[in-house]
Design an enzyme around this catalytic site. Sequence first.
Site, PDB file in Angstrom:
ATOM      1  N   GLU A 116       3.670  -4.568  12.577  1.00 24.00           N
ATOM      2  CA  GLU A 116       2.646  -3.536  12.403  1.00 24.00           C
ATOM      3  C   GLU A 116       1.603  -4.130  11.481  1.00 24.00           C
ATOM      4  O   GLU A 116       1.863  -4.374  10.306  1.00 24.00           O
ATOM      5  CB  GLU A 116       3.272  -2.262  11.826  1.00 24.00           C
ATOM      6  CG  GLU A 116       2.371  -1.036  11.998  1.00 24.00           C
ATOM      7  CD  GLU A 116       1.450  -0.811  10.834  1.00 24.00           C
ATOM      8  OE1 GLU A 116       0.246  -1.146  10.976  1.00 24.00           O
ATOM      9  OE2 GLU A 116       1.895  -0.314   9.802  1.00 24.00           O
TER      10      GLU A 116
ATOM     11  N   GLY B 189       2.034  -5.572   7.506  1.00 18.33           N
ATOM     12  CA  GLY B 189       1.105  -6.289   6.649  1.00 18.33           C
ATOM     13  C   GLY B 189      -0.101  -6.769   7.431  1.00 18.33           C
ATOM     14  O   GLY B 189      -0.458  -6.197   8.467  1.00 18.33           O
TER      15      GLY B 189
ATOM     16  N   CYS C  67      -3.287   1.483   6.495  1.00 19.71           N
ATOM     17  CA  CYS C  67      -3.671   0.808   7.732  1.00 19.71           C
ATOM     18  C   CYS C  67      -4.318   1.763   8.725  1.00 19.71           C
ATOM     19  O   CYS C  67      -5.050   1.340   9.622  1.00 19.71           O
ATOM     20  CB  CYS C  67      -2.455   0.134   8.366  1.00 19.71           C
ATOM     21  SG  CYS C  67      -1.105   1.280   8.751  1.00 19.71           S
TER      22      CYS C  67
ATOM     23  N   GLU D 269       7.535   1.975  16.351  1.00 21.13           N
ATOM     24  CA  GLU D 269       8.561   2.524  15.480  1.00 21.13           C
ATOM     25  C   GLU D 269       8.587   4.043  15.630  1.00 21.13           C
ATOM     26  O   GLU D 269       7.538   4.690  15.657  1.00 21.13           O
ATOM     27  CB  GLU D 269       8.275   2.144  14.021  1.00 21.13           C
ATOM     28  CG  GLU D 269       8.341   0.642  13.764  1.00 21.13           C
ATOM     29  CD  GLU D 269       7.863   0.251  12.385  1.00 21.13           C
ATOM     30  OE1 GLU D 269       8.711  -0.032  11.525  1.00 21.13           O
ATOM     31  OE2 GLU D 269       6.638   0.247  12.153  1.00 21.13           O
TER      32      GLU D 269
ATOM     33  N   ASN E 139       0.804  -1.223   0.000  1.00 23.05           N
ATOM     34  CA  ASN E 139       0.000   0.000   0.000  1.00 23.05           C
ATOM     35  C   ASN E 139       0.840   1.277   0.000  1.00 23.05           C
ATOM     36  O   ASN E 139       0.482   2.269  -0.619  1.00 23.05           O
ATOM     37  CB  ASN E 139      -0.970   0.004   1.183  1.00 23.05           C
ATOM     38  CG  ASN E 139      -0.260  -0.048   2.527  1.00 23.05           C
ATOM     39  OD1 ASN E 139       0.795  -0.665   2.665  1.00 23.05           O
ATOM     40  ND2 ASN E 139      -0.825   0.603   3.520  1.00 23.05           N
TER      41      ASN E 139
END
Length: 509
Positions: A274, A252, A308, A490, A176
């Site tokens: 994530e 993902g 996301c 992160e 994405n």
Amino acid sequence: MRVHSVGRQELVCGSGKQITVSGSSGAMTLHLQNYIGGRFVTVPARLDSYDPSTAQVGLTVPDSGQPEVDEAVAAAAAAFTSWSKLPVQQRTDFCLKAAAILESRLDEFAAAESRDQGKPVWLAKAVDIPRAVLNFRAYAESVNHQLATSNTPTPGVLNYTLRQPVGVAALISPWNLPLYLLTFKIAPAIMTGNTVVCKPSEFTSLTAFKLAEVLHEIGLPPGVVNIVFGFGPRAGEALVKHPDVKLVSFTGSTVVGKHINELCAPALKKVCLEMGGKNAAVVFADADLREAIPTLTRGAFVNSGQVCLCTSRIFVQKAIYDEFLQLFVKETRSKRVGPPDQEGVFMGPLNNRAQLEKVRRYLQLARDEGGTLLCGEGVDPALQLPQANKQGYFVQPTVITDLKDDSRCMREEIFGPVTCVVPFDSEEEVVERVNSAEYGLCASVWSRDLSTIHRVSEQLQVGTVWNNCWLVRNLDMPFGGIKESGMGFESTRDSVEFYTHWKTVCVKF
């Protein structure tokens, strides 16, 4: 994706590497190569990668497996000793050079990202490529301040700590935000002294390959960054399971992330995941709808809803529910959908056919569950697309109402331009309903009352809460999710934590 072999004619590009192309007098198809140990390596077996806007093959990528992964990990392991000992300022110089080249070639990289991923060119220019530049610069400028501390606990004794690199890191990035998220992993990993093997999505490999060109051009030592293309179940799994890979960073789906965690657990590998989200917005009756409506439509539908962090559940207090729906649907219908290289297009196609079919299944499921589609697919007139784009993976932005909280469309990640709008009464009620989801990535709260904002932000079970805004974040702030949305965070500080381990040294003198 279709696996095959191709006949190739080799061309030598300006960087001295080799790339292959095929085709007749019409459109040319690029055949990408792996980047291993500072060399561009051809793999005979290929995967077709489709242009999302036309559904035609746009390029082919290597169908890598265990042999290619073994070669890449060996190259990374061989490079680790010298790279980890390189003065941090020299590592900084490499990252800054990469950032400068990316910035100077912004238009070229944006066009490539748009072609490969399907996002509008303007979006790649405004977000994806600048963020890749920022990733390299932010970590280059921050990491060297975090690698050592010292103190004197008693006279004659010195204690100091070192942050040392872990080893070979496996970096697995999604389709994405291809370059954006790949560089978000590469920059901190190599700045802290690790070497890496990257496995980009097989759907979006072009800008990863072009990044390899950049790293080759700046003279990054061979083996520091290796890029292996291919399917997740073959190349990705072989990489994650490799005994010489010491840590894994993955972005993902939740299903794949859980599988990676299971593979890594026996070897006690460090893992940062994530994963998915079912992100909510809470719009209170005192919200400024002039700000909320355009921001929430962008937050629901930008990049065709394939972020996301996109907002897929919107809870609106009953006093303004009808007004909100009217304005929100009007704003949604104003978003133009079309070929990503056309001026004025807000949304391009979905990235791949499987995602298109998934979104359509959820729209039918919404109808089956008693939902009402207020605009978008099956409600508004069909898209008028150029002939070349009629087979592309386009979906109109869709707003759904009248769904219960336990419906699948309210609970499962659709990852497309679909959002569900439902009413609520009280603050206590909406907090419980938002938190009922299995995911916990982000949320937004819309209110003029600061007490409400702070109170609700504290109670929502997510990693990030935006208030009267969306997707505004400094890289120094932690990013990550809880519950089914992942583990680990992160940022300029949290990524250093992940890619290093502490060592305490005590000296008596």
